[in-house]
Motif scaffolding. Structure first.
Motif, PDB file in Angstrom:
ATOM      1  N   ARG A 117     -72.991 -25.475  26.658  1.00 34.37           N
ATOM      2  CA  ARG A 117     -73.861 -24.986  25.592  1.00 34.37           C
ATOM      3  C   ARG A 117     -74.890 -24.037  26.186  1.00 34.37           C
ATOM      4  NH1 ARG A 117     -75.626 -30.008  21.818  1.00 34.37           N
ATOM      5  NH2 ARG A 117     -77.402 -28.593  21.622  1.00 34.37           N
ATOM      6  N   ASP A 118     -75.570 -23.289  25.327  1.00 37.46           N
ATOM      7  CA  ASP A 118     -76.511 -22.282  25.832  1.00 37.46           C
ATOM      8  C   ASP A 118     -77.953 -22.763  25.854  1.00 37.46           C
ATOM      9  OD1 ASP A 118     -77.270 -22.293  23.162  1.00 37.46           O
ATOM     10  OD2 ASP A 118     -77.006 -20.138  22.850  1.00 37.46           O
ATOM     11  N   ASP A 119     -78.161 -24.101  25.804  1.00 39.61           N
ATOM     12  CA  ASP A 119     -79.533 -24.606  25.770  1.00 39.61           C
ATOM     13  C   ASP A 119     -79.734 -25.717  26.797  1.00 39.61           C
ATOM     14  OD1 ASP A 119     -78.205 -26.755  24.623  1.00 39.61           O
ATOM     15  OD2 ASP A 119     -78.809 -26.232  22.579  1.00 39.61           O
ATOM     16  N   VAL A 120     -80.830 -26.465  26.674  1.00 40.79           N
ATOM     17  CA  VAL A 120     -81.207 -27.433  27.699  1.00 40.79           C
ATOM     18  C   VAL A 120     -80.228 -28.588  27.836  1.00 40.79           C
ATOM     19  CG1 VAL A 120     -83.666 -26.922  27.627  1.00 40.79           C
ATOM     20  CG2 VAL A 120     -82.715 -28.597  26.025  1.00 40.79           C
ATOM     21  N   SER A 121     -79.323 -28.759  26.870  1.00 41.26           N
ATOM     22  CA  SER A 121     -78.311 -29.794  27.053  1.00 41.26           C
ATOM     23  C   SER A 121     -77.399 -29.439  28.220  1.00 41.26           C
ATOM     24  CB  SER A 121     -77.489 -29.974  25.770  1.00 41.26           C
ATOM     25  OG  SER A 121     -76.858 -28.767  25.403  1.00 41.26           O
ATOM     26  N   ASP A 122     -77.311 -28.166  28.545  1.00 40.92           N
ATOM     27  CA  ASP A 122     -76.613 -27.702  29.751  1.00 40.92           C
ATOM     28  C   ASP A 122     -77.549 -26.772  30.521  1.00 40.92           C
ATOM     29  OD1 ASP A 122     -74.048 -28.980  29.806  1.00 40.92           O
ATOM     30  OD2 ASP A 122     -73.496 -27.796  28.062  1.00 40.92           O
ATOM     31  N   GLN A 123     -77.554 -25.474  30.161  1.00 44.10           N
ATOM     32  CA  GLN A 123     -78.412 -24.502  30.840  1.00 44.10           C
ATOM     33  C   GLN A 123     -78.859 -23.443  29.837  1.00 44.10           C
ATOM     34  OE1 GLN A 123     -76.769 -24.430  35.344  1.00 44.10           O
ATOM     35  NE2 GLN A 123     -75.427 -23.398  33.920  1.00 44.10           N
ATOM     36  N   CYS A 124     -80.118 -23.022  29.964  1.00 49.78           N
ATOM     37  CA  CYS A 124     -80.640 -21.982  29.076  1.00 49.78           C
ATOM     38  C   CYS A 124     -79.935 -20.666  29.380  1.00 49.78           C
ATOM     39  CB  CYS A 124     -82.139 -21.827  29.270  1.00 49.78           C
ATOM     40  SG  CYS A 124     -83.111 -23.195  28.606  1.00 49.78           S
ATOM     41  N   TYR A 125     -79.283 -20.102  28.359  1.00 49.08           N
ATOM     42  CA  TYR A 125     -78.497 -18.883  28.519  1.00 49.08           C
ATOM     43  C   TYR A 125     -78.921 -17.885  27.451  1.00 49.08           C
ATOM     44  CZ  TYR A 125     -74.312 -15.853  28.247  1.00 49.08           C
ATOM     45  OH  TYR A 125     -73.446 -14.784  28.207  1.00 49.08           O
ATOM     46  N   GLY A 126     -79.506 -16.783  27.894  1.00 51.36           N
ATOM     47  CA  GLY A 126     -79.977 -15.775  26.954  1.00 51.36           C
ATOM     48  C   GLY A 126     -79.132 -14.533  26.929  1.00 51.36           C
ATOM     49  N   GLY A 127     -77.940 -14.601  27.587  1.00 49.85           N
ATOM     50  CA  GLY A 127     -77.041 -13.464  27.583  1.00 49.85           C
ATOM     51  C   GLY A 127     -77.647 -12.232  28.229  1.00 49.85           C
ATOM     52  N   HIS A 128     -77.136 -11.052  27.832  1.00 49.20           N
ATOM     53  CA  HIS A 128     -77.600  -9.787  28.398  1.00 49.20           C
ATOM     54  C   HIS A 128     -79.093  -9.576  28.128  1.00 49.20           C
ATOM     55  CE1 HIS A 128     -78.317  -5.370  28.160  1.00 49.20           C
ATOM     56  NE2 HIS A 128     -77.588  -5.365  29.267  1.00 49.20           N
ATOM     57  N   SER A 129     -79.590 -10.100  27.026  1.00 50.27           N
ATOM     58  CA  SER A 129     -80.992  -9.900  26.651  1.00 50.27           C
ATOM     59  C   SER A 129     -81.958 -10.530  27.650  1.00 50.27           C
ATOM     60  CB  SER A 129     -81.257 -10.481  25.256  1.00 50.27           C
ATOM     61  OG  SER A 129     -80.442  -9.849  24.292  1.00 50.27           O
ATOM     62  N   ALA A 130     -81.531 -11.554  28.360  1.00 49.19           N
ATOM     63  CA  ALA A 130     -82.420 -12.263  29.282  1.00 49.19           C
ATOM     64  C   ALA A 130     -82.445 -11.655  30.678  1.00 49.19           C
ATOM     65  CB  ALA A 130     -81.995 -13.731  29.374  1.00 49.19           C
ATOM     66  N   GLU A 131     -81.547 -10.743  30.980  1.00 44.30           N
ATOM     67  CA  GLU A 131     -81.374 -10.269  32.354  1.00 44.30           C
ATOM     68  C   GLU A 131     -82.600  -9.515  32.880  1.00 44.30           C
ATOM     69  OE1 GLU A 131     -77.777  -8.042  32.833  1.00 44.30           O
ATOM     70  OE2 GLU A 131     -76.561  -9.503  31.717  1.00 44.30           O
TER      71      GLU A 131
END
Length: 604
Positions: A433-447
């Motif tokens: 998943r893309d949140d704290v249940s696994d790892q925070c993932y913001g895609g290209h926008s977070a880079e």
């Protein structure tokens, strides 16, 4: 039974015996057997013993200040020459107490607490359980300054005679002091009609107990404390506790049994970005997703990408939604339905380097978007290479301005964690998943440029053990020591309590001084500072009732069943109706909401 005068006199006699270095034979009438031994460096031994001062001689009519665990130890002058001899004493009476007891860490005033103590007879004399002068287990209470509060608490009989080298378990009912405060409970053996073992220089076992309304938890760290510490990685990278370490050296410190391998052809990760995942930005996808890309997109069949349903121009929006059990995709410019069906479809950028933006998330993503309906909702999965995934994860899991070697260590750890999740995904349509249940993932926008550099320098690298990616756990801060996962996640029932299961071969519990000394441009590691959380007895009772369905009644005491690393494997909570032995991590972090399980009931 109390022997204040006898204990003082015996202490003087014991001190005299210890300082007599000329005796070479045992005195059958004395409880102390004396043996003269040659010591190569007597001053060095004297210095070592200097940490514990010899008991002072006092008048037999004077009541000394008792202190829990005081030892009577002979100390020779530092001027003693190496050619002289010092005396080693071997006691007829001696005892060793097991490190772990069921003494509560916290108790309400005046509460009666059942405690089990394991003791080993390490002396020469058998402890007799019966007869006119049996050996029994008792205790003393001391206040925070070491002054005697209770000279002798209730004693308990030994279950059997205990010979030299044997161990026995003794059950005792201990009554807590009537006034709130912090106390020391000191265990001591006594031979009825003769005296306390501590009067013959036998060490007592002391344990701190906090008496009051409820429990105040003092703790350090943030998270489960297993695997890599992010603040620890920062500390090791900046040389806060020794030489600066590289990312590879940091990984070896936290995952000593793992191998760093290169897998440039690793399969892509499937990241769930629709509900319930929220990308750590508080936004998600429910029944629809509006997608666009600067270079245009193609909507293709997932099983056969050669089947193209629609091609969107640069900036043109396709809207995916759920229609019953089917996926429906609409061209928002023409309002034309370009696809409706139950098969999974995929949105692919015309130019592979262009990200796809999703309005509902407010984020853009590298790779492809997989669309399907499942469980009555629209499922959107970002299919992305491991390194592109890491470019979107690293800024969400570690501050981009931190040490580059810490970022590199985090990149390998997070990439490995996702690979481990992928290996256990089974029939699931997504890996992480893309949140704290696994790892925070913001895609290209977070880079960011800095985190992309760290990812690029570790491209395709994973931690493996026995040919498989490891479960590479990490947390913000471990409080100064990592923990064995067998004592946290995999704790098992052992008899009436919990115990540590076998850990993971690539992990071990190690101290982490660099974490406690770590800092960044904002200041020192905030999780190295001691925090405190108080819960009243009523609050503890209510939380246990809600989460476990058990009413313990009025709160009486709480005890920690600790691991070797110092964290509670389980927490024993006693009430006047019921007692419960609860999984430590679950009770402390989930039920009570504490930041970590590196906790005590007094400052440390």
């Amino acid at each position: 039974m109390a022997f204040p005068v006898w204990r003082t006199l015996a202490a003087r006699l014991a001190l005299g015996a210890l300082l007599a270095v000329t005796a070479t034979q045992a005195d059958a009438s004395s409880p102390i057997t004396k043996t003269t031994v040659a010591v190569a460096d007597a001053p060095a031994l004297a210095a070592a013993l200097g940490e514990q001062a010899a008991a002072s001689a006092v008048d037999v009519n004077e009541q000394p200040t008792s202190r829990a665990g005081d030892l009577v130890i002979a100390r020779k002058s530092a001027s003693t020459s190496a050619s002289q001899v010092v005396e080693r004493v071997i006691a007829d009476l001696d005892a060793t107490y097991d490190d772990h007891t069921t003494v509560p860490s916290a108790s309400s005033a005046g509460a009666e607490m059942p405690v089990e103590i394991r003791i080993t007879n390490t002396g020469k004399r058998t402890w007799v359980a019966g007869g006119d002068q049996p050996v029994r287990l008792g205790y003393h209470w001391y206040d925070a300054d070491g002054h005697t509060l209770l000279e002798d608490g209730a004693t308990a009989a030994l279950p059997v005679d205990v010979s030299t080298g044997q161990t026995t378990a003794v059950a005792v009912i201990v009554r807590a002091p009537q006034v709130d405060g912090t106390y020391m409970l000191a265990w001591d053996l006594v031979q009825e009609g003769v005296g306390w073992f501590s009067a013959s220089a036998v060490s007592m076992k002391s344990e701190r107990v906090v008496v009051g309304d409820g429990v105040t938890f003092y703790g350090k760290g943030w998270g489960h404390g297993i695997g890599l510490s992010q603040w620890g990685a920062q500390g090791w990278a900046q040389g806060a506790a020794g030489p600066r370490l590289s990312g590879e050296e940091i990984l070896a410190k936290y995952f000593p049994g793992a191998n760093l391998v290169s897998r440039p052809e690793a399969p892509p990760f499937r990241v769930l970005i629709s509900a319930p995942s929220n990308g750590c930005v508080g936004r998600t996808i429910f029944d629809s997703a509006r997608m666009s890309s600067e270079g245009g997109m193609r909507l293709v069949n997932d099983a056969d990408p050669a089947i193209v349903y629609a091609q969107a121009a640069p900036g043109q929006t396709l809207r995916a939604s759920r229609s019953g059990a089917a996926v429906m995709v609409t061209d928002e410019w023409s309002r034309r339905v370009v696809y409706a069906g139950r098969n999974a479809v995929r949105v692919v950028p015309v130019q592979p380097w262009d990200p796809i933006s999703i309005s509902e998330k407010g984020l853009s993503y590298r790779g492809d978007l997989w669309l399907q309906t499942a469980g009555g909702s629209l499922t959107v999965v970002n299919v992305v290479s491991p390194d592109d995934y890491m470019r979107g994860v690293l800024p969400g899991e570690m501050l981009p301005f931190w040490e580059i070697e810490a970022l590199r260590a985090q990149a390998v750890t997070a990439r490995t964690y996702a690979a481990w999740k992928q290996s256990s995904a089974s029939e699931r349509e997504w890996d992480v998943r893309d949140d704290v249940s696994d790892q925070c993932y913001g895609g290209h926008s977070a880079e960011t440029e800095r985190t992309n550099t760290a990812v690029g320098s570790t491209a395709g690298q994973f931690l493996f053990y026995d040919g498989e990616p490891i479960r590479a756990m990490f947390s913000s801060a471990n409080g100064g020591a990592t923990e064995n996962p067998g004592c946290v996640f995999n704790a098992i029932r052992v008899g009436d309590t919990w115990g540590c299961a076998e850990g993971w071969s690539y992990l071990s519990s190690v101290p982490d001084p660099a974490e406690l000394a770590a800092y960044d441009k904002r200041g020192a590691n905030p999780y190295a500072e001691l925090w405190a959380e108080h819960f009243s007895g009523g609050e503890i009772r209510a939380q246990i009732l809600v989460d476990y369905g058990v009413d313990i009644g009025q709160f009486l005491s709480m005890a920690f069943n600790e691991s070797a690393g110092g964290r509670p494997i389980s927490v024993i909570v006693r009430g006047n109706r019921r007692s419960v032995d609860l999984h430590g991590d679950q009770f402390l972090r989930r039920t009570l909401g504490l930041a970590s399980t590196m906790v005590r009931t007094a400052p440390f």
